[in-house]
Design an enzyme around this catalytic site. Structure first.
Site, PDB file in Angstrom:
ATOM      1  N   GLU A 116       4.195  -5.395  -2.128  1.00  0.00           N
ATOM      2  CA  GLU A 116       3.408  -4.518  -1.275  1.00  0.00           C
ATOM      3  C   GLU A 116       3.510  -3.091  -1.832  1.00  0.00           C
ATOM      4  OE1 GLU A 116       2.335  -4.610   3.418  1.00  0.00           O
ATOM      5  OE2 GLU A 116       3.809  -6.027   2.677  1.00  0.00           O
ATOM      6  N   GLU A 123      13.112  -2.637   8.038  1.00  0.00           N
ATOM      7  CA  GLU A 123      11.794  -2.854   8.623  1.00  0.00           C
ATOM      8  C   GLU A 123      11.902  -3.342  10.066  1.00  0.00           C
ATOM      9  OE1 GLU A 123       9.504  -5.666   6.394  1.00  0.00           O
ATOM     10  OE2 GLU A 123       7.619  -4.907   7.214  1.00  0.00           O
TER      11      GLU A 123
HETATM   12  C1  BGC Z   1       3.846  -3.088   6.115  1.00  0.00           C
HETATM   13  C2  BGC Z   1       4.033  -2.127   7.241  1.00  0.00           C
HETATM   14  C3  BGC Z   1       2.674  -1.774   7.715  1.00  0.00           C
HETATM   15  C4  BGC Z   1       2.170  -3.031   8.315  1.00  0.00           C
HETATM   16  C5  BGC Z   1       0.914  -2.897   9.063  1.00  0.00           C
HETATM   17  C6  BGC Z   1       3.265  -4.337   6.668  1.00  0.00           C
HETATM   18  O1  BGC Z   1       3.118  -5.330   5.775  1.00  0.00           O
HETATM   19  O2  BGC Z   1       5.000  -3.304   5.410  1.00  0.00           O
HETATM   20  O3  BGC Z   1       4.972  -1.212   7.153  1.00  0.00           O
HETATM   21  O4  BGC Z   1       2.557  -0.670   8.504  1.00  0.00           O
HETATM   22  O5  BGC Z   1       2.094  -4.061   7.369  1.00  0.00           O
HETATM   23  O6  BGC Z   1       0.796  -3.969   9.775  1.00  0.00           O
END
Ligand code: BGC
Length: 942
Positions: free
Chosen positions: A523, A795
């Site tokens: 990501e 997270e």
């Molecule tokens: C990210 C997040 C992001 C989110 C939105 C994720 O995959 O890591 O931090 O804000 O998606 O849904």
């Protein structure tokens, strides 16, 4: 005066001796008085320091802005600047004699930040030298400051005579994960001659991909993954390097290593937005000035040659790098190398629609080197794990013994499983593995350059098994955008200090050219929601003014035509979908930066984007309610009704409408600052209309949520964004407290609600409760993750636990800064430093002791200078040391009601004639102070 004396002396010459003698004494006296007066007038106060351009750039070369702003700091002993005089010239000599670019004359103004340029128009490559002199309110002047300097980069595409060049690596590319095209890294070189005396040599360079440049075999800079990541379909950043000292008389060679980076690499969902056609390319223009005034330009063109047969065989951001030493080409970037079997490059003209402009923030660099702390040998004896005891981002530097022909495999992990095994599931599809193939026996000395990893552990296999592993084999190179630390926070509470450290590491790990959600899995994208929640905290901890201003330019360039803001910027997913709380970054971040830096440019630059975003809210709203169906809700709220619901229980329509009102409100404030009073009215009215609709739809007359689930976040949005009528606000506050109580005084908030919790409880005067929530050890809480071993922000509140191991969800980063947003409350309230006027022109120093803490301290390098608030508590004796920087003022708020017991710098408060008392409703004693250092003693109420 002297003339009058001379005329008088002519007359007196004819008078008697006694008269002449008394006259001489009189003259002597007058001369002495004049001498004293002139001495007094000449007494110079200390000059201004820290001269910078725009967002804090010191002597930049390759600067991006031809109409820069100018800032300086005053020496600590000056209370206030009354006037300034600024001169600018094209050479240092002219600056002293006759400034040919700009002379402001003496300007009566206290402004010492962001003075707008009104000099001669500047263009690409122009140089500007400047200095400034100031006067204080007593009319005393300073000496001139030291001279500061900048040189503009290439501002227009027309300035480039170079062409895009590179090999067509698409032809010989391999297929990567999900059928993506993996370009083999390439090496490019060109030979040229210099035969005359050199004055200067500047290299202007950029790439479609990422590059590392060499001149005569030496690396041009230690910058990492340049040019960085922008919306490449609109803008690519260029870098400027002064390479005067790297050139040699006679033959020279310039060379580049070039890899896919973000431009041609695979990114989330493998869409390859920018890399669908073509191959990585370099654009390089070396401009040499000779002493005789002539100029030579070495441009990337068809005379260059390239190869893909170099040692870097593979490089992808997510997947890692493969280096095969058997392919090494010794001295490939020097003139002694023979490139007969290299291929001719392909050339492409500059695209008209893609602007090449100088990078407007600092490149990524290796900022720290971390030694490994422990080695764990794997049971089967084939590998070892190096533990750095700190989750970090960057690459490993490897000095490892190897046997010829062996392949060293380097794997990464953020944490081990409870059974000690190497855990990589949360990297998802990111391969995150480096390989080194040895061409001879012995110690290798290598680190990858076109990838980065998020890790605390490094696993090695394939090294020389006859050697005894040493910690020194692996060093962690910590890489992030090259900003300095700006603020500090410490307290008497160890876990709070660990939290501060985790917040800082979260920022280091995720400010990798753009603000990213996470640095390790497939990501690493500029998620807008994460960015808006962390922005205020980040500005306190680090000097990230230019970092944010630069990214906001990318946000502007990525805004959809209908005003929507993509989920991520640069928009690597291009799905035309929009989320409330994420897209609102377009409004919230410019305002947060303005408040903390006082730089109006950030509002000027982004105002149109802010309006477009509010308009987007409005267009898709019904009856002023903004549903935003693609919203992420209160992302990752703990304990949702349905465990699988990542978007939490707060109604999306409620969240959307709250952000609609809030963005309209902030846009109205921005309009007011910009002097657009009609627009201010318009957005102010819109805010009230939407707030009203919000209240009607979601709140009953008892201040209770209706028509949707009552959550902590729902109440927090209503209260923090000021969406309720006076009658309902207090009632809603009580319901929020009930909700918190229901959760046994734990938070129940996700990405959206968490940053609002401390702000709202603080405004309610519930700081004790906020302390309780902050210091909770049980799930969900900040300390819960610390208790499980977190060295960064996670997270999820429960990304990992010692008992159960990893959260079963693979979307489970251990380096995700969003929940670090609580840092704002730590330095603003626990330590007590908060801006009251933009840029800390006026600061509130109002610490709130609590939570059993006996001391806390924050320092902050504000645009005006250092601010400090350090308190400690012994029984009921409260002691505060505070520093208020020059050219500012502060409201100091002491947590006591016993005014008579307050002693400031050894003197009772009532003896201070120039301190103005301020009435606040928080029950504390508050007063306004001017710049200086204060030692305050008081008896607390507690
Ligand atoms: C990210 C997040 C992001 C989110 C939105 C994720 O995959 O890591 O931090 O804000 O998606 O849904």
């Amino acid at each position: 005066m002297l003339l009058i004396l001379r005329l008088m002396s002519n007359k007196i010459r004819r008078k008697p001796k006694i008269v002449r003698k008394s006259f001489s004494i009189f003259v002597l006296l007058i001369s002495f008085i004049l001498f004293l007066q002139s001495c007094y007038q000449k007494k110079l106060i200390a000059p201004p320091t820290n001269l910078t351009f725009n967002e804090g750039f010191e002597n930049p070369i390759g600067f991006y802005d031809a109409t820069p702003s100018f800032s300086w700091k005053l020496p600590q002993e000056i209370d206030e600047q009354a006037s300034y005089h600024l001169v600018a010239a094209s050479t240092p000599e002219l600056l002293s004699d006759s400034p040919d670019i700009w002379d402001t004359g003496k300007v009566s103004s206290s402004q010492s930040l962001y003075v707008s340029y009104e000099g001669k128009p500047l263009s690409s490559r122009d140089e500007l030298y400047w200095k400034v002199q100031i006067w204080n309110t007593k009319g005393e002047s300073s000496a001139w400051s030291e001279v500061a300097h900048m040189q503009l980069g290439l501002l227009n595409n027309e300035d480039w005579q170079a062409k895009w060049i590179g090999l067509d690596t698409r032809k010989d590319s391999i297929k990567g994960k999900n059928n993506t095209t993996i370009h083999t890294p390439q090496y490019l070189r060109n030979k040229f001659e210099t035969n005359k005396e050199l004055l200067s040599a500047k290299l202007y360079v950029t790439a479609k991909g990422v590059f590392k440049g060499f001149l005569n075999g030496k690396a041009i800079s230690e910058d990492v993954m340049t040019p960085g990541w922008t919306p490449y379909q609109k803008r690519i950043e260029s870098l400027t390097y002064d390479v005067t000292d790297m050139l040699q008389e006679g033959e020279n060679v310039i060379g580049f290593q070039l890899a896919s980076g973000w431009h041609f690499g695979r990114l989330l969902w493998n869409k390859m937005i920018w890399g669908q056609t073509g191959s990585p390319k370099i654009l390089s223009q070396l401009e040499i000035l000779y002493a005789d005034g002539s100029k030579q330009v070495i441009s990337s063109d068809k005379t260059w040659k390239g190869t893909t047969e170099g040692p870097i065989r593979f490089a992808e951001i997510y997947d890692g790098e493969i280096y095969d030493a058997n392919f090494e080409m010794p001295r490939w970037a020097t003139s002694s190398f023979e490139d007969a079997n290299w291929r001719n490059v392909e050339i492409t003209e500059l695209d008209k629609t893609v602007k090449i402009s100088p990078k407007r923030h600092h490149t990524v660099k290796t900022k720290m080197e971390m030694p490994a702390k422990n080695i764990i040998e794997l049971e089967n004896g084939t590998g070892i794990i190096f533990d750095f005891e700190q989750n970090m981002v960057g690459v490993p530097k490897l000095k490892v013994p190897m046997k010829k022909g062996d392949t060293l495999r380097v794997r990464f992990s953020e944490m081990l499983d409870p059974d000690g095994s190497f855990y990589t599931d949360n990297y998802r599809s990111a391969g995150s593995t480096d390989y080194y193939i040895a061409s001879q026996d012995g110690m290798i000395d290598w680190y990858p350059i076109f990838t980065f990893h998020g890790f605390q552990y490094v696993e090695l296999s394939g090294y020389d098994l006859s050697a005894t592993p040493k910690k020194e084999w692996v060093t962690g190179l910590v890489q992030y955008s090259d900003f300095d630390k700006n603020g500090t926070f410490t307290s008497s509470h160890d876990k709070l200090n660990q939290l501060q450290s985790n917040i800082n590491w979260g920022l280091r790990g995720n400010f990798f050219d753009i603000p990213t959600d996470c640095p390790q899995r497939d990501e690493r994208l500029g998620w807008t929601g994460d960015a808006q929640v962390i922005a205020p905290t980040s500005i306190f901890n680090n000097d990230v003014h230019s970092f944010w201003s630069s990214w906001l330019q990318s946000v502007r360039e990525s805004q959809y035509e209908n005003g929507g803001i993509p989920f991520v910027v640069p928009d690597a997913v291009e799905n035309n979908r929009v989320s409330a709380g994420w897209g609102d970054a377009a409004v919230i971040i410019p305002w947060a930066i303005y408040e903390r830096t006082g730089d109006m440019t950030v509002l000027q630059e982004n105002y149109q984007m802010m309006k477009n975003w509010v308009n987007y809210h409005q267009m898709q709203s019904e009856d002023n309610l903004s549903p935003m169906k693609d919203s992420f809700g209160d992302w990752l709220q703990p304990h949702p009704v349905k465990e699988s619901n990542k978007r939490g229980d707060t109604s999306k329509k409620l969240i959307g409408t709250a952000f609609f009102a809030h963005s309209a409100h902030l846009t109205a404030k921005a309009a007011a600052v910009l002097g657009l009073l009609e627009e201010k009215e318009k957005y102010q009215n819109l805010y009230h209309t939407v707030a009203n609709a919000f209240e009607q739809e979601f709140f009953d007359e008892e201040g209770k949520i209706k028509n949707s689930k009552a959550t902590q976040t729902a109440y927090l949005l209503a209260l923090d964004f000021e969406l309720l009528s006076d009658a309902n606000r207090n009632k809603a506050e009580k319901h929020l407290l009930d909700k918190i109580k229901e959760a046994d005084n734990h938070l129940r908030t996700g990405f959206i609600g968490t940053p609002l919790l401390p702000r709202v409880l603080d405004t309610m005067g519930e700081t004790d409760l906020m302390y309780e929530i902050l210091l909770k050890e049980t799930y969900p809480s900040w300390f819960y993750s610390i208790n499980q071993g977190a060295t960064t922000m996670w997270e999820r509140w429960n990304s990992y636990s010692k008992l159960e191991g990893y959260n079963p969800e693979s979307m489970n980063s251990l380096n995700h800064y969003a929940y670090g947003a609580v840092g704002e409350w730590m330095y603003e309230r626990i330590a007590g430093i908060k801006p009251l006027e933009p840029g800390y022109k006026k600061t509130r120093i109002a610490p709130v002791p609590g939570g059993g803490l006996t001391s806390a301290e924050a320092t902050y390098e504000s645009p005006y200078g250092k601010i400090k608030s350090a308190w400690n508590l012994k029984g009921t004796s409260f002691y505060l040391e505070a520093i208020v920087p020059p050219n500012t003022s502060a409201i100091m708020s002491i947590p006591t009601s016993k005014k008579e017991a307050i002693i400031i710098n050894g003197k009772q408060l009532k003896e201070w004639k120039n301190i103005k008392m301020v009435e606040l409703t928080d029950g504390n004693i508050s007063f306004e102070v001017s710049p200086g250092t204060y030692h305050v003693e008081a008896i607390t109420n507690k």
